[in-house]
Design a protein around this motif. Structure first.
Motif, mmCIF file in Angstrom:
data_model
loop_
_atom_site.group_PDB
_atom_site.id
_atom_site.type_symbol
_atom_site.label_atom_id
_atom_site.label_comp_id
_atom_site.label_asym_id
_atom_site.label_seq_id
_atom_site.Cartn_x
_atom_site.Cartn_y
_atom_site.Cartn_z
ATOM 1 N N MET A 174 0.845 -1.196 0.000
ATOM 2 C CA MET A 174 0.000 0.000 0.000
ATOM 3 C C MET A 174 0.883 1.250 0.000
ATOM 4 O O MET A 174 1.800 1.387 0.806
ATOM 5 C CB MET A 174 -0.897 0.007 1.233
ATOM 6 C CG MET A 174 -1.826 1.205 1.308
ATOM 7 S SD MET A 174 -2.925 1.077 2.752
ATOM 8 C CE MET A 174 -3.796 2.618 2.606
ATOM 9 N N MET A 175 0.615 2.140 -0.931
ATOM 10 C CA MET A 175 1.426 3.347 -1.045
ATOM 11 C C MET A 175 1.055 4.345 0.046
ATOM 12 O O MET A 175 -0.098 4.477 0.431
ATOM 13 C CB MET A 175 1.225 3.993 -2.422
ATOM 14 C CG MET A 175 1.794 3.183 -3.571
ATOM 15 S SD MET A 175 1.644 4.060 -5.136
ATOM 16 C CE MET A 175 2.657 5.507 -4.818
ATOM 17 N N GLY A 176 2.078 5.064 0.545
ATOM 18 C CA GLY A 176 1.825 6.092 1.533
ATOM 19 C C GLY A 176 1.313 7.360 0.877
ATOM 20 O O GLY A 176 1.214 7.470 -0.350
ATOM 21 N N LYS A 177 0.991 8.315 1.695
ATOM 22 C CA LYS A 177 0.490 9.594 1.214
ATOM 23 C C LYS A 177 1.552 10.300 0.393
ATOM 24 O O LYS A 177 2.731 10.250 0.707
ATOM 25 C CB LYS A 177 0.085 10.458 2.404
ATOM 26 C CG LYS A 177 -0.528 11.797 2.019
ATOM 27 C CD LYS A 177 -0.981 12.558 3.244
ATOM 28 C CE LYS A 177 -1.567 13.908 2.865
ATOM 29 N NZ LYS A 177 -2.016 14.663 4.055
ATOM 30 N N MET A 178 1.133 10.961 -0.674
ATOM 31 C CA MET A 178 2.060 11.693 -1.529
ATOM 32 C C MET A 178 2.072 13.166 -1.108
ATOM 33 O O MET A 178 1.039 13.756 -0.790
ATOM 34 C CB MET A 178 1.637 11.569 -2.991
ATOM 35 C CG MET A 178 1.589 10.140 -3.501
ATOM 36 S SD MET A 178 3.199 9.306 -3.407
ATOM 37 C CE MET A 178 4.118 10.261 -4.617
ATOM 38 N N TYR A 179 3.280 13.755 -1.108
ATOM 39 C CA TYR A 179 3.446 15.151 -0.729
ATOM 40 C C TYR A 179 4.129 15.906 -1.864
ATOM 41 O O TYR A 179 4.936 15.334 -2.603
ATOM 42 C CB TYR A 179 4.303 15.270 0.529
ATOM 43 C CG TYR A 179 3.736 14.562 1.732
ATOM 44 C CD1 TYR A 179 2.807 15.181 2.562
ATOM 45 C CD2 TYR A 179 4.143 13.261 2.040
ATOM 46 C CE1 TYR A 179 2.291 14.526 3.665
ATOM 47 C CE2 TYR A 179 3.636 12.602 3.149
ATOM 48 C CZ TYR A 179 2.708 13.237 3.958
ATOM 49 O OH TYR A 179 2.197 12.593 5.053
ATOM 50 N N ALA A 180 3.821 17.174 -1.984
ATOM 51 C CA ALA A 180 4.520 18.009 -2.962
ATOM 52 C C ALA A 180 5.946 18.234 -2.484
ATOM 53 O O ALA A 180 6.161 18.535 -1.305
ATOM 54 C CB ALA A 180 3.797 19.342 -3.130
ATOM 55 N N PRO A 181 6.927 18.097 -3.368
ATOM 56 C CA PRO A 181 8.323 18.280 -2.936
ATOM 57 C C PRO A 181 8.631 19.756 -2.694
ATOM 58 O O PRO A 181 7.974 20.641 -3.252
ATOM 59 C CB PRO A 181 9.122 17.739 -4.120
ATOM 60 C CG PRO A 181 8.231 17.957 -5.304
ATOM 61 C CD PRO A 181 6.833 17.740 -4.786
ATOM 62 N N PRO A 182 9.625 20.023 -1.852
ATOM 63 C CA PRO A 182 10.055 21.416 -1.661
ATOM 64 C C PRO A 182 10.519 22.021 -2.985
ATOM 65 O O PRO A 182 11.103 21.342 -3.829
ATOM 66 C CB PRO A 182 11.223 21.295 -0.677
ATOM 67 C CG PRO A 182 11.034 19.986 -0.003
ATOM 68 C CD PRO A 182 10.391 19.091 -1.016
ATOM 69 N N LYS A 183 10.264 23.307 -3.143
ATOM 70 C CA LYS A 183 10.654 24.008 -4.361
ATOM 71 C C LYS A 183 12.014 24.681 -4.171
ATOM 72 O O LYS A 183 12.495 24.843 -3.049
ATOM 73 C CB LYS A 183 9.597 25.054 -4.728
ATOM 74 C CG LYS A 183 8.191 24.485 -4.923
ATOM 75 C CD LYS A 183 7.215 25.548 -5.356
ATOM 76 C CE LYS A 183 7.029 26.651 -4.319
ATOM 77 N NZ LYS A 183 6.413 26.163 -3.078
ATOM 78 N N GLN A 184 12.603 25.083 -5.265
ATOM 79 C CA GLN A 184 13.867 25.804 -5.212
ATOM 80 C C GLN A 184 13.719 27.042 -4.325
ATOM 81 O O GLN A 184 12.746 27.784 -4.434
ATOM 82 C CB GLN A 184 14.314 26.211 -6.615
ATOM 83 C CG GLN A 184 15.675 26.880 -6.651
ATOM 84 C CD GLN A 184 16.134 27.168 -8.076
ATOM 85 O OE1 GLN A 184 15.388 26.971 -9.024
ATOM 86 N NE2 GLN A 184 17.366 27.619 -8.230
ATOM 87 N N ASN A 185 14.705 27.222 -3.440
ATOM 88 C CA ASN A 185 14.762 28.360 -2.511
ATOM 89 C C ASN A 185 13.730 28.305 -1.386
ATOM 90 O O ASN A 185 13.609 29.267 -0.619
ATOM 91 C CB ASN A 185 14.632 29.698 -3.256
ATOM 92 C CG ASN A 185 15.769 29.922 -4.236
ATOM 93 O OD1 ASN A 185 16.910 29.573 -3.943
ATOM 94 N ND2 ASN A 185 15.457 30.483 -5.398
ATOM 95 N N ASP A 186 12.993 27.200 -1.280
ATOM 96 C CA ASP A 186 12.128 27.054 -0.108
ATOM 97 C C ASP A 186 12.992 27.084 1.158
ATOM 98 O O ASP A 186 14.124 26.582 1.180
ATOM 99 C CB ASP A 186 11.351 25.736 -0.168
ATOM 100 C CG ASP A 186 10.018 25.870 -0.875
ATOM 101 O OD1 ASP A 186 9.670 26.989 -1.287
ATOM 102 O OD2 ASP A 186 9.317 24.842 -1.019
ATOM 103 N N LYS A 187 12.441 27.672 2.208
ATOM 104 C CA LYS A 187 13.174 27.812 3.473
ATOM 105 C C LYS A 187 12.756 26.703 4.433
ATOM 106 O O LYS A 187 11.591 26.605 4.804
ATOM 107 C CB LYS A 187 12.907 29.190 4.069
ATOM 108 C CG LYS A 187 13.390 30.331 3.181
ATOM 109 C CD LYS A 187 12.971 31.682 3.729
ATOM 110 C CE LYS A 187 13.697 31.998 5.028
ATOM 111 N NZ LYS A 187 13.351 33.365 5.515
ATOM 112 N N PHE A 188 13.730 25.884 4.822
ATOM 113 C CA PHE A 188 13.491 24.694 5.650
ATOM 114 C C PHE A 188 14.206 24.891 6.980
ATOM 115 O O PHE A 188 15.390 25.231 7.019
ATOM 116 C CB PHE A 188 14.045 23.462 4.931
ATOM 117 C CG PHE A 188 13.454 22.154 5.364
ATOM 118 C CD1 PHE A 188 12.619 21.442 4.529
ATOM 119 C CD2 PHE A 188 13.744 21.621 6.619
ATOM 120 C CE1 PHE A 188 12.081 20.218 4.922
ATOM 121 C CE2 PHE A 188 13.217 20.409 7.021
ATOM 122 C CZ PHE A 188 12.378 19.705 6.166
ATOM 123 N N LEU A 189 13.500 24.669 8.074
ATOM 124 C CA LEU A 189 14.084 24.813 9.406
ATOM 125 C C LEU A 189 14.027 23.483 10.141
ATOM 126 O O LEU A 189 12.959 22.912 10.325
ATOM 127 C CB LEU A 189 13.319 25.871 10.212
ATOM 128 C CG LEU A 189 13.772 26.050 11.672
ATOM 129 C CD1 LEU A 189 15.180 26.639 11.729
ATOM 130 C CD2 LEU A 189 12.789 26.926 12.449
#
Length: 333
Positions: free
Chosen positions: A1-16
């Protein structure tokens, strides 16, 4: 069973990424941030931690910015949440299960809040492990070194270990947060003697008066052995560089042992119980010798005692060390 799909981070997205304490946990959190930055090299990776760990975090080449904050008391937590809210991050993540992490992330109004809170998951937008897995990232994976040093600190480390130059060097982690996690003096002596006989030198690492007394007692017992006692003399940047100057590491379950293993040094840990995967000891160059062949589910689930560690003879640790030790190139980054 496949897990939930998420949109990937975009270029220059700020991740903390957030981890306040302790040293080992901060280093393992850095390793998780490293995996995400490897997968998404065009994001901006920031890290929030306490003042004690700012310098070692800032020194890592995959960290773009460091924020200093605290989680206690509540008034300070609120100020920290406001601070990161003003930075307008796109993502905030942590593997810490405590309520204050979920609360701080929620109050910061960051759109994507990735966590693993047991009781406050409703404040998070996704489980951090599920989110990572959806992009093929295993946050426990440690197949390559993830803690680095610089040429400048490498030069300092070479001077610090000069008394054992020309020998194979053992990064010797004698201390721990509590005496119940420390391999006893008699065991250390029995471990060091045969290695010294075949040409090893020992770089003793630790901090605090208790560990300094321990190191000096070890030196008195082994007067002819090549040792350099650096207990209480290193900051974390120097410690990372010194660890990478060594050929192998052995020690108790404590932050400097994480530091050595995550730097790529072949490492053996001496534990009372098997560490759970969440602790982070999953490196291929790491081996564990445990007094009890069962996991320590939490730090409170078992009665911890140094007598358990005393049951681990030196020859078991020597055997494990010889099973993983091989000369390796540790490149600067």
């Amino acid at each position: 069973m496949m897990g939930k799909m998420y949109a990937p981070p975009k270029q220059n997205d700020k991740f903390l990424w957030v981890r306040f304490t302790s040293l080992g946990d901060v280093l393992q959190a850095l390793s998780a941030a490293f995996l995400i930055k490897q997968k998404f090299p065009d994001i901006s990776m920031s890290f929030l931690t306490t003042p004690l760990f700012v310098d070692i975090v800032r020194s890592q080449p995959y960290i773009d910015d460091v924020i200093c904050g605290e989680k206690k008391p509540l008034s300070v937590l609120l100020k920290t949440a406001e601070q990161i809210k003003n930075k307008k991050y796109d993502y905030v993540a942590s593997t810490f299960k405590g309520a204050h992490m979920a609360l701080m992330a929620y109050m910061s109004k960051i759109p994507c809040r990735l966590g693993s809170s047991k009781n406050f998951s409703f404040l998070e937008t996704a489980n951090v492990y599920d989110w990572a897995r959806s992009f093929g990232i295993d946050l426990h994976e440690r197949s390559t070194p993830s803690i680095f040093t610089t040429a400048g600190y490498s030069a300092i480390a070479k001077e610090l270990v000069a008394p054992v130059a020309g020998k194979k060097k053992m990064f010797t982690v004698i201390g721990a947060s509590s005496e119940s996690k420390m391999w006893p003096l008699d065991n250390w002596e029995a471990f060091i003697r045969p290695l010294a006989d075949v040409g090893w030198g020992f770089v003793i690492n630790g901090y605090g008066h208790r560990e300094l007394d321990f190191a000096e007692a070890l030196q008195r017992r082994l007067p002819g052995v090549a040792m350099v006692n650096l207990v209480g003399k290193l900051d974390y940047l120097e410690m990372a560089a010194v660890a990478r100057e060594c050929d192998a590491a052995v020690g108790n379950d404590t932050g400097p042992l994480h530091l050595a293993a995550l730097s790529g040094v072949p490492t053996v840990g001496v534990f009372d119980y098997l560490p759970p995967i969440e602790v982070g000891y999953t490196m291929p160059n790491f081996a564990c010798v445990a007094a009890r062949n069962e996991p320590l589910q939490t730090f409170y689930a078992k009665r911890r005692s140094q007598t358990l560690l005393a049951e681990i003879p030196a020859d078991r640790v020597l055997e494990k060390l010889m099973g993983i030790y091989k000369p390796s190139m540790l490149n600067e980054s």
